[in-house]
Design a protein around this motif. Structure first.
Motif, PDB file in Angstrom:
ATOM      1  N   UNK A 257       0.839  -1.194   0.000  1.00  0.00           N
ATOM      2  CA  UNK A 257       0.000   0.000   0.000  1.00  0.00           C
ATOM      3  C   UNK A 257       0.881   1.254   0.000  1.00  0.00           C
ATOM      4  N   UNK A 258       0.507   2.260  -0.781  1.00  0.00           N
ATOM      5  CA  UNK A 258       1.141   3.578  -0.723  1.00  0.00           C
ATOM      6  C   UNK A 258       0.072   4.623  -0.399  1.00  0.00           C
ATOM      7  N   UNK A 259       0.476   5.880  -0.315  1.00  0.00           N
ATOM      8  CA  UNK A 259      -0.459   6.942   0.023  1.00  0.00           C
ATOM      9  C   UNK A 259      -0.480   8.009  -1.069  1.00  0.00           C
ATOM     10  N   UNK A 260      -1.683   8.428  -1.437  1.00  0.00           N
ATOM     11  CA  UNK A 260      -1.857   9.584  -2.322  1.00  0.00           C
ATOM     12  C   UNK A 260      -2.293  10.757  -1.456  1.00  0.00           C
ATOM     13  N   UNK A 261      -1.733  11.937  -1.740  1.00  0.00           N
ATOM     14  CA  UNK A 261      -2.055  13.102  -0.928  1.00  0.00           C
ATOM     15  C   UNK A 261      -2.321  14.308  -1.826  1.00  0.00           C
TER      16      UNK A 261
ATOM     17  N   UNK B 286      -9.092   1.883   3.561  1.00  0.00           N
ATOM     18  CA  UNK B 286     -10.030   2.539   2.646  1.00  0.00           C
ATOM     19  C   UNK B 286     -10.627   3.825   3.222  1.00  0.00           C
ATOM     20  N   UNK B 287     -10.112   4.302   4.354  1.00  0.00           N
ATOM     21  CA  UNK B 287     -10.684   5.504   4.938  1.00  0.00           C
ATOM     22  C   UNK B 287      -9.952   6.745   4.415  1.00  0.00           C
ATOM     23  N   UNK B 288     -10.649   7.848   4.385  1.00  0.00           N
ATOM     24  CA  UNK B 288     -10.114   9.127   3.927  1.00  0.00           C
ATOM     25  C   UNK B 288      -9.702   9.950   5.142  1.00  0.00           C
TER      26      UNK B 288
ATOM     27  N   UNK C 282      -5.270   5.933   0.810  1.00  0.00           N
ATOM     28  CA  UNK C 282      -4.384   4.810   0.525  1.00  0.00           C
ATOM     29  C   UNK C 282      -4.561   4.353  -0.917  1.00  0.00           C
ATOM     30  N   UNK C 283      -3.470   3.851  -1.496  1.00  0.00           N
ATOM     31  CA  UNK C 283      -3.486   3.303  -2.851  1.00  0.00           C
ATOM     32  C   UNK C 283      -3.012   1.857  -2.774  1.00  0.00           C
TER      33      UNK C 283
END
Length: 279
Positions: free
Chosen positions: A118-122, A217-219, A253-254
């Motif tokens: 998993x990575x993170x998009x911001x 899956x949370x924002x 999360x991606x």
């Protein structure tokens, strides 16, 4: 499992003579086995890649974890990645430099596995407008500037405001990054097979905010409420963005943003022991 590998993209740490020399050896070895390769030095964020990552079967990184993270941010999960360690820790670049031939032999013989990370998009929102965006592999850190002043941050999870916190900052990490700045700040170790995000305050005042592990899956949103101090957004420890009062950092999360190639016999717990994270 990787099969039918025909082209490998070799990325070396820029300005590192050992990486350049090793890349030449690797390219010659691959050519003798009928594998095409293309070698380029990596200059983080400079867009040096001459072709699309989707045109290769594997991205082979020769460098340390920092190089691996920088390349991974640009690859964005388009191709599997394998790291040969020329640095110190080697948590992501797991293959020792002296073992590269055996590792690549195992790779071509189908004795390596691909694991989804998993990575993170911001995105940084200023008055509702995106002023900066991207992806990270390890962590997103909201932190104070050079003065030793607490900053106030407001946190929302899945649209519900959790409350405000006064602290030196906050770390939002992937499972991969949970053994980096997050663990140094008192955060939990999160197994990379778990789709989760760790949120860890940095030296919170009165310890009024506990580290949290959130569903993948949370924002998540973090709003800057501090008008009197410098506040910065640090991305994987490689990029720094100044923030202003009222800025909102939106994080999602991606799944599969990092495809990491590992030896079949390697386990996460064994790496934690080998790297000294646990004893």
């Amino acid at each position: 499992m990787l099969k039918d590998i025909r082209k490998i993209f070799i990325v070396t740490k820029a300005g590192e003579p050992r990486a350049a020399a090793l890349a030449s050896e690797v390219a010659t070895w691959l050519a003798s086995r009928g594998i095409d390769s293309l070698t380029v030095p990596h200059h983080c964020g400079m867009g040096n890649f001459p072709c699309s990552m989707t045109t290769c079967d594997l991205v082979l990184v020769l460098g340390g974890d920092g190089t691996m993270i920088g390349v991974a941010r640009e690859v964005g999960g388009q191709s599997p990645m394998l790291g040969v360690n020329l640095g110190r820790v080697g948590f992501l670049t797991e293959v020792p430099a002296d073992d590269w031939q055996q590792c690549l032999s195992d790779l071509l013989d189908g004795r390596m596995v691909v694991r989804r990370r998993l990575t993170l998009a911001y995105a940084v929102l200023r008055d509702g407008v995106r002023v900066h965006e991207g992806r990270v592999v390890n962590d997103i850190v909201v932190n104070r500037g050079s003065l030793a002043r607490l900053i106030r941050l407001r946190v929302a999870i899945a649209g519900e405001w959790l409350g405000s916190i006064r602290a030196d900052g906050m770390v939002v990490s992937t499972p991969t990054g949970s053994t980096a700045y997050s663990i140094s700040s008192g955060g939990p170790i999160v197994h990379p097979d778990i789709a989760a995000v760790a949120v860890t305050p940095i030296c919170p005042f009165m310890n009024d905010f506990r580290p949290m592990v959130l569903p993948g899956d949370c924002h998540l949103e973090i709003e800057v409420e501090e008008p009197a101090s410098e506040v910065f957004l640090t991305l994987d420890g490689q990029e720094c963005v100044p923030l202003a009062l009222g800025d909102v950092i939106a994080i999602d999360a991606v799944d599969g943003g990092l495809l990491l190639v590992e030896p079949e016999e390697s386990t996460y717990l064994s790496r934690l022991r080998t790297k000294g994270v646990i004893e």
